[in-house]
Structure formats: structure tokens, C-alpha cells
Design a protein around this motif. Sequence first.
Motif, PDB file in Angstrom:
ATOM      1  N   LYS A  82      10.899  -1.002  29.946  1.00 56.34           N
ATOM      2  CA  LYS A  82      10.554  -1.021  28.526  1.00 56.34           C
ATOM      3  C   LYS A  82      11.807  -0.993  27.649  1.00 56.34           C
ATOM      4  CE  LYS A  82       8.102   1.661  25.001  1.00 56.34           C
ATOM      5  NZ  LYS A  82       7.329   2.884  24.736  1.00 56.34           N
ATOM      6  N   ASP A  83      12.783  -0.142  28.035  1.00 51.07           N
ATOM      7  CA  ASP A  83      13.955   0.039  27.183  1.00 51.07           C
ATOM      8  C   ASP A  83      14.974  -1.082  27.322  1.00 51.07           C
ATOM      9  OD1 ASP A  83      12.875   2.320  26.249  1.00 51.07           O
ATOM     10  OD2 ASP A  83      14.195   3.690  27.325  1.00 51.07           O
ATOM     11  N   THR A  84      14.968  -1.804  28.442  1.00 53.47           N
ATOM     12  CA  THR A  84      15.940  -2.888  28.606  1.00 53.47           C
ATOM     13  C   THR A  84      15.348  -4.243  28.280  1.00 53.47           C
ATOM     14  OG1 THR A  84      15.371  -3.049  30.947  1.00 53.47           O
ATOM     15  CG2 THR A  84      17.235  -1.638  30.363  1.00 53.47           C
ATOM     16  N   ASP A  85      14.088  -4.322  27.971  1.00 54.17           N
ATOM     17  CA  ASP A  85      13.443  -5.600  27.646  1.00 54.17           C
ATOM     18  C   ASP A  85      12.879  -5.523  26.235  1.00 54.17           C
ATOM     19  OD1 ASP A  85      12.521  -8.152  27.921  1.00 54.17           O
ATOM     20  OD2 ASP A  85      10.650  -7.550  28.886  1.00 54.17           O
ATOM     21  N   ILE A  86      13.788  -5.427  25.286  1.00 51.45           N
ATOM     22  CA  ILE A  86      13.393  -5.245  23.895  1.00 51.45           C
ATOM     23  C   ILE A  86      13.389  -6.601  23.213  1.00 51.45           C
ATOM     24  CG2 ILE A  86      13.984  -4.142  21.725  1.00 51.45           C
ATOM     25  CD1 ILE A  86      15.345  -1.953  23.325  1.00 51.45           C
ATOM     26  N   HIS A  87      12.228  -7.021  22.767  1.00 51.14           N
ATOM     27  CA  HIS A  87      12.099  -8.325  22.104  1.00 51.14           C
ATOM     28  C   HIS A  87      12.301  -8.122  20.604  1.00 51.14           C
ATOM     29  CE1 HIS A  87      10.780 -10.207  25.807  1.00 51.14           C
ATOM     30  NE2 HIS A  87       9.953  -9.186  25.994  1.00 51.14           N
ATOM     31  N   GLU A  88      13.512  -8.335  20.155  1.00 51.52           N
ATOM     32  CA  GLU A  88      13.852  -8.179  18.742  1.00 51.52           C
ATOM     33  C   GLU A  88      14.654  -9.396  18.296  1.00 51.52           C
ATOM     34  OE1 GLU A  88      14.908  -4.088  17.074  1.00 51.52           O
ATOM     35  OE2 GLU A  88      15.727  -4.046  19.106  1.00 51.52           O
ATOM     36  N   ASN A  89      14.568  -9.643  17.021  1.00 48.58           N
ATOM     37  CA  ASN A  89      15.426 -10.660  16.422  1.00 48.58           C
ATOM     38  C   ASN A  89      16.790 -10.064  16.098  1.00 48.58           C
ATOM     39  OD1 ASN A  89      13.415 -12.644  16.486  1.00 48.58           O
ATOM     40  ND2 ASN A  89      12.578 -11.951  14.524  1.00 48.58           N
ATOM     41  N   ILE A  90      17.813 -10.899  16.178  1.00 48.47           N
ATOM     42  CA  ILE A  90      19.164 -10.445  15.847  1.00 48.47           C
ATOM     43  C   ILE A  90      19.325 -10.445  14.334  1.00 48.47           C
ATOM     44  CG2 ILE A  90      21.612 -10.960  16.103  1.00 48.47           C
ATOM     45  CD1 ILE A  90      20.928 -12.325  18.731  1.00 48.47           C
ATOM     46  N   GLU A  91      19.834  -9.342  13.820  1.00 45.73           N
ATOM     47  CA  GLU A  91      20.033  -9.207  12.376  1.00 45.73           C
ATOM     48  C   GLU A  91      21.222  -8.305  12.124  1.00 45.73           C
ATOM     49  OE1 GLU A  91      17.128  -5.805  10.892  1.00 45.73           O
ATOM     50  OE2 GLU A  91      16.010  -7.394  11.962  1.00 45.73           O
ATOM     51  N   LYS A 127      20.523  -6.245  17.754  1.00 47.21           N
ATOM     52  CA  LYS A 127      19.135  -5.793  17.731  1.00 47.21           C
ATOM     53  C   LYS A 127      19.120  -4.325  17.304  1.00 47.21           C
ATOM     54  CE  LYS A 127      17.901  -8.835  21.580  1.00 47.21           C
ATOM     55  NZ  LYS A 127      17.320  -8.904  22.934  1.00 47.21           N
ATOM     56  N   PRO A 128      18.536  -4.003  16.166  1.00 49.28           N
ATOM     57  CA  PRO A 128      18.622  -2.625  15.641  1.00 49.28           C
ATOM     58  C   PRO A 128      18.038  -1.594  16.593  1.00 49.28           C
ATOM     59  CG  PRO A 128      17.840  -4.146  13.952  1.00 49.28           C
ATOM     60  CD  PRO A 128      17.851  -4.914  15.231  1.00 49.28           C
ATOM     61  N   LEU A 129      16.812  -1.810  17.093  1.00 46.69           N
ATOM     62  CA  LEU A 129      16.168  -0.823  17.949  1.00 46.69           C
ATOM     63  C   LEU A 129      16.911  -0.673  19.273  1.00 46.69           C
ATOM     64  CD1 LEU A 129      13.867   1.122  18.410  1.00 46.69           C
ATOM     65  CD2 LEU A 129      12.450  -0.784  19.211  1.00 46.69           C
ATOM     66  N   ARG A 181      18.626   2.788  20.663  1.00 46.57           N
ATOM     67  CA  ARG A 181      18.312   3.395  21.952  1.00 46.57           C
ATOM     68  C   ARG A 181      19.568   3.537  22.810  1.00 46.57           C
ATOM     69  NH1 ARG A 181      12.668   0.303  23.650  1.00 46.57           N
ATOM     70  NH2 ARG A 181      11.325   1.398  22.177  1.00 46.57           N
ATOM     71  N   CYS A 182      20.439   2.523  22.770  1.00 45.94           N
ATOM     72  CA  CYS A 182      21.660   2.573  23.565  1.00 45.94           C
ATOM     73  C   CYS A 182      22.536   3.753  23.154  1.00 45.94           C
ATOM     74  CB  CYS A 182      22.415   1.257  23.416  1.00 45.94           C
ATOM     75  SG  CYS A 182      24.007   1.199  24.269  1.00 45.94           S
ATOM     76  N   ILE A 183      22.862   3.848  21.851  1.00 48.66           N
ATOM     77  CA  ILE A 183      23.735   4.932  21.378  1.00 48.66           C
ATOM     78  C   ILE A 183      23.017   6.264  21.488  1.00 48.66           C
ATOM     79  CG2 ILE A 183      25.035   5.788  19.400  1.00 48.66           C
ATOM     80  CD1 ILE A 183      25.381   2.899  18.499  1.00 48.66           C
ATOM     81  N   GLY A 184      21.698   6.289  21.241  1.00 41.44           N
ATOM     82  CA  GLY A 184      20.929   7.534  21.373  1.00 41.44           C
ATOM     83  C   GLY A 184      20.966   8.058  22.792  1.00 41.44           C
ATOM     84  N   ASN A 185      20.866   7.186  23.802  1.00 42.58           N
ATOM     85  CA  ASN A 185      20.956   7.623  25.192  1.00 42.58           C
ATOM     86  C   ASN A 185      22.319   8.239  25.494  1.00 42.58           C
ATOM     87  OD1 ASN A 185      18.375   6.779  25.659  1.00 42.58           O
ATOM     88  ND2 ASN A 185      18.928   5.051  26.979  1.00 42.58           N
ATOM     89  N   HIS A 217      23.950  -7.434  24.529  1.00 40.87           N
ATOM     90  CA  HIS A 217      24.715  -7.800  23.332  1.00 40.87           C
ATOM     91  C   HIS A 217      26.071  -8.416  23.699  1.00 40.87           C
ATOM     92  CE1 HIS A 217      21.761  -5.191  21.405  1.00 40.87           C
ATOM     93  NE2 HIS A 217      22.114  -5.732  20.251  1.00 40.87           N
ATOM     94  N   GLY A 218      26.277  -8.723  24.967  1.00 43.44           N
ATOM     95  CA  GLY A 218      27.558  -9.279  25.394  1.00 43.44           C
ATOM     96  C   GLY A 218      28.644  -8.240  25.514  1.00 43.44           C
ATOM     97  N   GLY A 219      28.276  -6.951  25.514  1.00 43.16           N
ATOM     98  CA  GLY A 219      29.256  -5.878  25.557  1.00 43.16           C
ATOM     99  C   GLY A 219      29.353  -5.235  26.924  1.00 43.16           C
ATOM    100  N   GLU A 220      29.947  -4.016  26.954  1.00 46.22           N
ATOM    101  CA  GLU A 220      30.157  -3.310  28.216  1.00 46.22           C
ATOM    102  C   GLU A 220      30.155  -1.817  27.962  1.00 46.22           C
ATOM    103  OE1 GLU A 220      29.761  -2.566  31.375  1.00 46.22           O
ATOM    104  OE2 GLU A 220      30.545  -4.609  31.747  1.00 46.22           O
ATOM    105  N   LEU A 221      29.807  -1.055  29.008  1.00 46.36           N
ATOM    106  CA  LEU A 221      29.792   0.406  28.956  1.00 46.36           C
ATOM    107  C   LEU A 221      30.618   0.903  30.128  1.00 46.36           C
ATOM    108  CD1 LEU A 221      28.376   2.624  27.198  1.00 46.36           C
ATOM    109  CD2 LEU A 221      26.739   2.841  29.067  1.00 46.36           C
TER     110      LEU A 221
END
Length: 482
Positions: A334-343, A377-379, A383-387, A457-461
Motif C-alpha cells: 500500500k505504501d510503495t504503490d501510491i497513485h498520485e500526480n506529480i505536483e 508526490k505529496p503523500l 510517508r517517506c519522511i514520516g517513516n 522519485h529517482g532518489g536514494e536512501l
Amino acid sequence: MAAERRRWLPLPRSLLGRMLLLTLLAILAAQTLSSVIWLSQLRATQLEGLVTTARSLAHSMSASVRYFRSLPVNYRPLVLDQLRSMGGTRFVVSVNDRPLQMKLLPPTPRKQAVTETVTEVLRQALGSAADISVTFVRPDDLLIFNGGLKLDELPRSWAHYALTLEPLNPPVLVTQIQLAPGEWLYIASLLPEPYTGLEEPILPTQQLWFILLTSAFLLLFIGLLVHLQSRPLKRLARTARHLSLGAEVEPVAEGGGREVVEVARAFNAMRERISRYLTERSQLFSAISHDLRTPITRLRLRVELLDDESLQAKFGRDLDDLELLVKGALQCVKDTDIHENIEPVDLNYLLHGLIEPYLGSGRVTLDGAARDLYPGKPLALRRCIGNLLDNALKYGERAHLHIEDDAEAFVLHVDDEGPGVPEQKLEQVFEPHFRLASQQQGYGMGLGIARNLAHSHGGELSLRNLRDGGLRVTLWLPRQSR
């Protein structure tokens, strides 16, 4: 070795820049080679013409020598006076009682070719036993008569018009031939154009302009061609970035060369397969969620009907573990398959909203700020930073956030004050359900979900243990690829 080669030979990053650089190098190599060949042929041709001119000049000298030999001795001074009075002749001629010693010019291949040719022709015409001296002298060092008079000390009508060519002052060919004991015929002359200066030909200015103009036009046309051919690739790259972020994208327009069209077709087919796969996966896990919750609830009701409390407790623990696994798996999907528009996302507002509940207790600090909006993607970002924040507070008691933002990337460091993670397990903590021995809370999914959201988002952790204790989690989100 490869890094050192890249440092000494930096290449442009764009296809257009690399094509122009390679084309420029090819043009320079080809033009240099052709110029060297052309210049060598020109020098050979001019040397051949110079030798021919020297032969003609030597034949004129031999005719003059035969003429003077045919004159009675008493007439020779009279003829010389007439030649000096007339002016405008090709030669300056005098008769001396000895060969004049002058400062000679250093030999060059062209000077040697002239002197050897003139000597050869004169010996053929006058006999091999003739005493002949052929040299080149600077006009300033030129002597005419036995008395050592220089050119500037003579009347201009005598020799200047024949032996000077201002402002060039080319070298003078001096030929001295013994007519009889104590009698030397002195002949000074200039070589005719274009061999007056005896200089090696260099690349003409017209040839240089031709090379520059042809190179510029060739680079212009190749740059335009590469630009037109690379536009479909840029559209493909832009669509691929949006596809990787989960946005709905239109099929790539098929245009350009045949190879580019084939790549676009393959990408469109891949896009359709990925879209179909994501839709089917979402439907599958929705069905699994529904199907698993029902039997688990039913089993709990049946466990409540058991009379044996110890058996009831064992079944309850097993059901708790089963429900924990199911919830963890479903949460991961659920958390890795977030269908959102980029804004555009205000990361400062997002971060302050997450840390606001902890500001009063002092458990969270924030240093730095995002300099402008981030397209994402805002949501998913929340979730990423919140985790990351929850993970730092759960296992490290305190969280210290530090922001580094520039034109290339947005970077967020989250430091905690916990025990850290063993070096050999820094990658394992991203695996689903992996927990350290000291971590008994949660599903073990937080860091894995955060990394997946960063990748979307094309990034890395990444993780790193701090020298003074604690763990640093770094979130890197690129800006340039947007």
C-alpha cells in the motif's frame, strides 16, 4: 586509471556536445593531414621551379662570361661603364683582381639547391676546371669592388635598382668566376619572383580561412542534424522519468531515425505491460486483503469458544503473529504503490507539519530549509519522511534533521541518538520484516518502504553510523532530472 583518464580528457555530457567534439577532432585531423600533404607538394613544386629558374639564370651568366672573354681586355672597362650608366639590368657586373671575401648567409636547403645548380650549369658551360664561387650575401654585407665599397656607398643608378627590393631586402646571389690569373668576373643578381626571398612557403591565409569556414559550416550542419535526431530521445527520457514516478503518461511519439523509432516502439510496449502489471497487482492485493481478513476474524471467534485457556492463549498468539505478517505485507504494498500526480511540494511546510507534535518536548530539531518547491508526490514524500522520523524517535529517542538543498538535489539528514546499526547489517535493515535483536517493535517495514518511495522519485536512501554514536539516515532527491 579510468578516473584519471576522465579527469584529463573531460567529455561533454550531452550527445550534441560529444558529436561536435568528435567532429571537430576529425576535421582538425583531416585538415591538418591534407594541409601537410598540400604544403609538401607546394614546396616540391616550388623547389622544382626554383631549380629551373636557377638554371636559366646560370645560362645567362655563362653567356655573359663568354661575352666578356670574347672582348679585348681594353674594351672590358668601357662595357662595364656603359652597363653601370644604363642601369636596370638583371646583373651587377665588375672585374676584380681577386675574389671578394664577404660575410655569407647560413646555408638552407633552398640556397644549397640554387648554388649547386648554378655551379653545375657554369661548369658544364665553362669547363670543369673553371674556378667558380657561388654564394648568397645579405645586401648590407655585399661588396662590389676590390676597394671594399658596400652597396649603400655606390650611386643608386649603378646597383640599387638591380640588387634591392625594399622593404624586403632579399639575399643577393654572388657569382665570382676566374677569367684569367689576377682577373675575376664578379656577377651579383637577385632571383626573379616568386623566388626572390628564398623562403619556405607557409600555409596561406586564404587556405586558413577556407579551413575555418568549412569547419564552421560542417559543425553547424552536424549540430543541427544531431539536435533534430536527439529530440525524440529527449522526449523518450522525459516520458521514462514520469513513468518511473508512476504518473499516467501518453505513448511516446515515434519519430526520428529507424533505430530511434524502434526504441520508441519498444518503450511504448514496455509502458503498456508495466501499466497492466500495476493494475493487476493492485487488484490482486485488494483481493488478498479482503480474503485474508475474513478467515482470521472467523478463527478469532472460534478461539474465543475454546474452554482451555492455555490453548486459547497459544492460538491467540499464533493469530496475532499471522495478522502482523498480513498487515505488514499489505502495508508494504500500500505504501510503495501510491497513485498520485506529480505536483510542486512545499517541503518546508511538509517537514514542519511532521515535527510540530514533538517541538514542545525537544525530541526533534530542524536545521536548514528547502530553497524552493520540489516536484513530487505529496503523500508519498510525507510517508517517506514520516517513516524516517518515526524510526529515529522509536529507536534513537531523539531526531535531529538537517537540510542541504541546491540546484542538483534536495538532501535530508535524519540523525538519532540510538545505538546505531552494525556495519554488516546496514543494508539488511531495508529488507522486509528484518529487525535487530534490540528492535522488537513494529513490522520491520519502515526503512524499506521509505527507500522504495525515494526510488520512485529517482532518489536514494542511505545509512551511516555517526562517529559519536547514533545513526544517520540520508534522503537524496534529485532536482536536475525534473
